[in-house]
Write an enzyme that holds these catalytic residues in place. Sequence first.
Site, PDB file in Angstrom:
ATOM      1  CD  GLU A  51       0.027 -12.307   4.872  1.00 48.05           C
ATOM      2  OE1 GLU A  51       1.113 -12.907   4.824  1.00 48.05           O
ATOM      3  OE2 GLU A  51      -0.106 -11.115   4.566  1.00 48.05           O
TER       4      GLU A  51
ATOM      5  CB  VAL B  88     -13.898  -0.236   6.463  1.00 49.78           C
ATOM      6  CG1 VAL B  88     -15.135  -1.112   6.248  1.00 49.78           C
ATOM      7  CG2 VAL B  88     -13.735   0.067   7.947  1.00 49.78           C
TER       8      VAL B  88
ATOM      9  N   GLY C 252      -6.196  -4.609  -2.855  1.00 45.43           N
ATOM     10  CA  GLY C 252      -5.373  -4.326  -4.030  1.00 45.43           C
ATOM     11  C   GLY C 252      -4.547  -3.083  -3.813  1.00 45.43           C
TER      12      GLY C 252
ATOM     13  CB  VAL D 162      -0.976  -0.004   1.197  1.00 44.73           C
ATOM     14  CG1 VAL D 162      -1.828   1.270   1.204  1.00 44.73           C
ATOM     15  CG2 VAL D 162      -1.875  -1.232   1.161  1.00 44.73           C
TER      16      VAL D 162
ATOM     17  CE  LYS E 210     -11.134  -5.108   5.908  1.00 43.12           C
ATOM     18  NZ  LYS E 210     -11.102  -5.825   4.621  1.00 43.12           N
TER      19      LYS E 210
ATOM     20  N   GLY F 236     -11.065  -0.800   1.693  1.00 39.99           N
ATOM     21  CA  GLY F 236      -9.961  -0.739   0.739  1.00 39.99           C
ATOM     22  C   GLY F 236     -10.174   0.454  -0.174  1.00 39.99           C
TER      23      GLY F 236
END
Length: 454
Positions: free
Chosen positions: A227, A169, A344, A54, A243, A171
């Site tokens: 992961e 929350v 993403g 990010v 979230k 993205g």
Amino acid sequence: GWPVSRLWWKCTAEPESEHTPPRRTERNTGCGQPHKEQGEYSMAKIAIMGFGTVGSGVLEVCRRNAASIARRAGEPVEVKYILDVRDFSDSPDAALFVKDINVILNDPEVKVVVETIGGTRFAYPYVRQCLESGRSVCTSNKEMVATYGAELLALAREHKAAFLFEASVGGGTPIITPMHQCLAANQISQIQGIVNGTTNFMLTKMKRENMGFDAALKIAQQLGYAETKDPGDDVDGRDACRKIAILSSLACGHHVYPDNIPARGIRDVTVEDVKAAEQLDCAIKLIAWYHENPEDAADAFSAGVEPMLVPESNQLAGVNDVFNAVLMQGDMLGDVVFYGKGAGKLPTASAVVADVIDALKDGSKIHDSLFWKPAEKLDHQLMDTAKYSYYIRTAGVPAAALPNVAGPGKLVFDYGDSAAYLIEAATAADLEAVAAKLEVLGGRLALVLKKLPE
């Protein structure tokens, strides 16, 4: 139930490369703006803490959409520092990297700090230091916001800074800002959402390709959605729990702790369950939910995360792959849906950069509406006491015994040692009694799925 007709908030973002000014030969220090001598024009300086997926996306979004960001912020935005303990000496942006947060804290030019470190061990104390110094902070860190949100919001207010977390929350999907701005005149009575793209991708694979949980997880890991070492945050519901804790805090006005929200994931869902759901004109989805309770209830509201049967008439049933969707019910507006990519690199980074713009323009004034009060952690979990139809899968008990054990309903399938049964109406307490009866008979309750109302 939720009506089919709704207001949809869809978000897609296209890079504005055609509007981006041509690159110049001067050293580029971030956000697509060449370095100039001080005083030539006003420029907002920001820092990024954590240069992972990010964090690197934030730098890329700033550079690709430099012109529109400058237009909306009222001035060009320059990344002056990137804080990361790793070695980036080979990076084209090596000159931006620092390893000591005091470099950022001691530079009066830096007005906004982006936190994309993740977790709380380093991120929380760093964010506190930034806010205490009067710098605004924009983060995508759901764990930190869910755990320390009330404290950090109060700290931002106290020091006339902004603490913004849109990307924590949804993205790349805007949820927080519409909730505290566009829906500010509404009392939010209900929230239902698919807020974890990894599990939604897996459930989509299981449905479309008759794929088991383990095979779907492996593909999600290969694609980078889950992961590799420990996918538990996603598949066990902890990510979604954080979230819904944030959304619940906004809805009720005080801090709601993830520890008080019952959460379970999708590990126990099988291909047989997915097929059974289709027979019932439903889809299985991991749902994060919140709703107000009747006045006579022990708690003012309930919240949770659990796999559910979602009727095909509900728009959440058609949300597939890594997409997220959140449905909210306001007392004045009615129902609204927020839909888009929940994860993403660039979608999430775009939400962080939008927060940077808001922080530069509005500062602490944004906390007139974006705020919730501190609260003590409860000594119990926020259980739902309402009645629902429930899908149960049992093991070790004959299917013929289920009507006597679980009450009125219908048999969904009977595979000898395993059977599925749809209970017409029951509470969570009733399900506990069913589990106890099954144990007495030498069986067990292998899976419970609440069915969302039509």
